[in-house]
Design a protein around this motif. Structure first.
Motif, mmCIF file in Angstrom:
data_model
loop_
_atom_site.group_PDB
_atom_site.id
_atom_site.type_symbol
_atom_site.label_atom_id
_atom_site.label_comp_id
_atom_site.label_asym_id
_atom_site.label_seq_id
_atom_site.Cartn_x
_atom_site.Cartn_y
_atom_site.Cartn_z
ATOM 1 N N ASP A 205 -2.126 -5.157 -5.052
ATOM 2 C CA ASP A 205 -1.838 -3.411 -4.200
ATOM 3 C C ASP A 205 -3.385 -3.332 -2.745
ATOM 4 O O ASP A 205 -4.442 -3.495 -3.642
ATOM 5 N N GLU B 70 2.654 0.833 -11.514
ATOM 6 C CA GLU B 70 3.391 0.940 -12.817
ATOM 7 C C GLU B 70 5.323 0.379 -12.163
ATOM 8 O O GLU B 70 5.593 -0.538 -13.122
ATOM 9 N N HIS C 62 0.520 -1.232 0.289
ATOM 10 C CA HIS C 62 -0.235 -0.520 0.029
ATOM 11 C C HIS C 62 0.179 1.313 -0.269
ATOM 12 O O HIS C 62 1.714 1.725 0.772
ATOM 13 N N ASN C 63 1.152 1.593 -1.107
ATOM 14 C CA ASN C 63 1.561 2.576 -1.214
ATOM 15 C C ASN C 63 3.323 3.103 -0.519
ATOM 16 O O ASN C 63 3.159 4.384 0.030
ATOM 17 N N ARG C 64 3.436 2.224 -1.141
ATOM 18 C CA ARG C 64 5.592 2.095 -1.304
ATOM 19 C C ARG C 64 5.921 2.219 -2.650
ATOM 20 O O ARG C 64 6.698 0.422 -2.010
ATOM 21 N N ALA C 65 5.618 2.783 -3.510
ATOM 22 C CA ALA C 65 6.168 2.648 -4.832
ATOM 23 C C ALA C 65 7.906 1.605 -4.249
ATOM 24 O O ALA C 65 7.854 0.702 -5.217
ATOM 25 N N ARG C 66 7.662 2.645 -4.247
ATOM 26 C CA ARG C 66 9.367 2.942 -4.185
ATOM 27 C C ARG C 66 10.053 1.686 -3.457
ATOM 28 O O ARG C 66 11.356 1.759 -3.963
ATOM 29 N N SER D 295 -3.213 1.142 -3.659
ATOM 30 C CA SER D 295 -2.623 2.293 -3.407
ATOM 31 C C SER D 295 -2.978 3.615 -4.140
ATOM 32 O O SER D 295 -3.864 2.860 -5.301
ATOM 33 N N THR D 296 -2.664 4.573 -4.257
ATOM 34 C CA THR D 296 -2.375 5.957 -5.438
ATOM 35 C C THR D 296 -1.743 6.391 -6.113
ATOM 36 O O THR D 296 -1.607 7.526 -6.128
ATOM 37 N N ASP D 297 -0.273 6.197 -5.605
ATOM 38 C CA ASP D 297 0.835 6.260 -6.163
ATOM 39 C C ASP D 297 1.027 4.887 -7.241
ATOM 40 O O ASP D 297 0.678 5.091 -8.206
ATOM 41 N N GLU D 298 2.620 5.090 -7.234
ATOM 42 C CA GLU D 298 3.132 4.363 -8.703
ATOM 43 C C GLU D 298 2.884 3.080 -8.166
ATOM 44 O O GLU D 298 3.966 2.075 -9.725
ATOM 45 N N THR D 299 2.725 2.098 -7.632
ATOM 46 C CA THR D 299 2.417 1.197 -7.680
ATOM 47 C C THR D 299 2.208 -0.387 -8.759
ATOM 48 O O THR D 299 2.638 -0.945 -8.840
#
Length: 323
Positions: A39, A48, A10-14, A42-46
């Motif tokens: 996922d 991708e 969850h929202n930890r793409a990096r 998530s609202t980030d780039e997860t």
């Protein structure tokens, strides 16, 4: 034996990108295996990040989405889609060692265990404070049971509790006892815990045999913002409340004093003495460890007494009066 590595995120793409890179770089197991990423809204780039990892990985990478908040929901969504006979769990802030999967594979081939827990080392984002001792590492999901393989049997070892950052379970266990309790875990920004603990208790109740496999080691990132006393005290209070409920369901019949198991009163008394002695010796780490266990005890007692009061009110007869 086939393997599914399952990661809820969850929202930890990096961080997830690093985790997926480490998983994909495993020393190639001699079996078919896959990576399943869930996922959890998530609202980030997860998405991708997972697509990029899938284009580079030597094995299939499955991307699933679960919008209901909570890791338990995410894991339960993954289980019907995961194709492995062995489900290996880790988190999106974990870096598995290169031999991680092979260590689990060898252990399960050598032993008829139903589940296994691996070793977890901390990966510090900032230098740990002087008050932090290994006795408190459970708050950080850093579980190091030592360098030797151990059988966990049908019971549980508090020092080697199987947790989602590094554990493996045979598919037939999930088919038998079900998945994770969606009412537990970190929901809506709380520090609540318990989903892994409750799952482990169900495995123990079902007579499942566990194995501690130190060769299956990972490194777990520890954010700097968690290295604060308020974070630890909140965690211990919340965890005490969760365990109070679990104890009533999974450990009934314990001898009690004022609604709390007697052994916990004895442990609390020892912690009071320990905190006092640590203060006299100026041993900050020992004093904080004792104090945190007392916070845990306070959360446990409050939850037990609240449940008793609620049960007493609900048991009162309803008196209907004529108008």
């Amino acid at each position: 034996m086939t393997i599914s590595v399952v990661i809820a995120t969850h929202n930890r793409a990096r961080l997830l990108a690093s985790t997926l890179e480490a998983v994909a770089a495993q020393e190639s197991p001699s079996v078919w295996w896959e990576i399943v990423v869930v996922d959890n809204g998530s609202t980030d780039e997860t998405a991708e990040v997972v697509r990029t990892a899938a284009s580079r990985a030597p094995v299939p990478v499955v991307y699933l989405r679960e919008t209901r908040s909570g890791k338990s929901h995410a894991l339960n969504t993954a289980m019907p889609r995961a194709r492995g006979e062995l489900i290996v769990l880790t988190d999106d802030d974990v870096l598995p060692s290169p031999g991680w999967l092979n260590a689990y594979l060898a252990a399960f081939r050598e032993d008829q265990a139903d589940y296994a827990a691996g070793r977890i080392f901390p990966l510090w984002e900032a230098a740990p404070p002087r008050w932090l001792s290994p006795r408190l590492y459970g708050v950080l999901a850093v579980a190091d049971g030592g360098p030797f393989r151990l059988e966990l049997g049908g019971g549980l070892n508090q020092q080697i509790m199987p947790i989602g950052a590094n554990m493996a379970v045979r598919r037939h266990v999930l088919d038998r006892i079900g998945g994770w309790n969606a009412g537990l875990g970190k929901l809506q920004g709380t520090l609540r815990t318990g989903e892994d603990h409750e799952f482990a208790l169900r495995m123990a109740r079902a007579g499942c045999k566990g194995l501690y496999v130190p060769e299956a080691w990972v490194r777990h990132r520890v954010p700097a913002d968690r290295l604060r006393l308020p974070y630890f005290s909140r965690w211990y209070i919340d965890n005490g409340a969760i365990v109070a409920g679990l104890d009533q369901e999974y450990a009934p019949g314990a001898r009690e004093l004022l609604g709390v198991p007697r052994y916990l009163w004895r442990r609390a008394a020892a912690d009071v003495l320990g905190a006092t002695g640590a203060a006299v010796r100026l041993n900050v780490a020992a004093g904080v460890a004792s104090a945190m266990r007392l916070f845990w005890f306070g959360g446990y007692v409050r939850a037990r007494w609240t449940r008793r009061a609620t049960a007493a009110v609900e048991a009162q007869p309803v008196v209907l009066r004529r108008s």
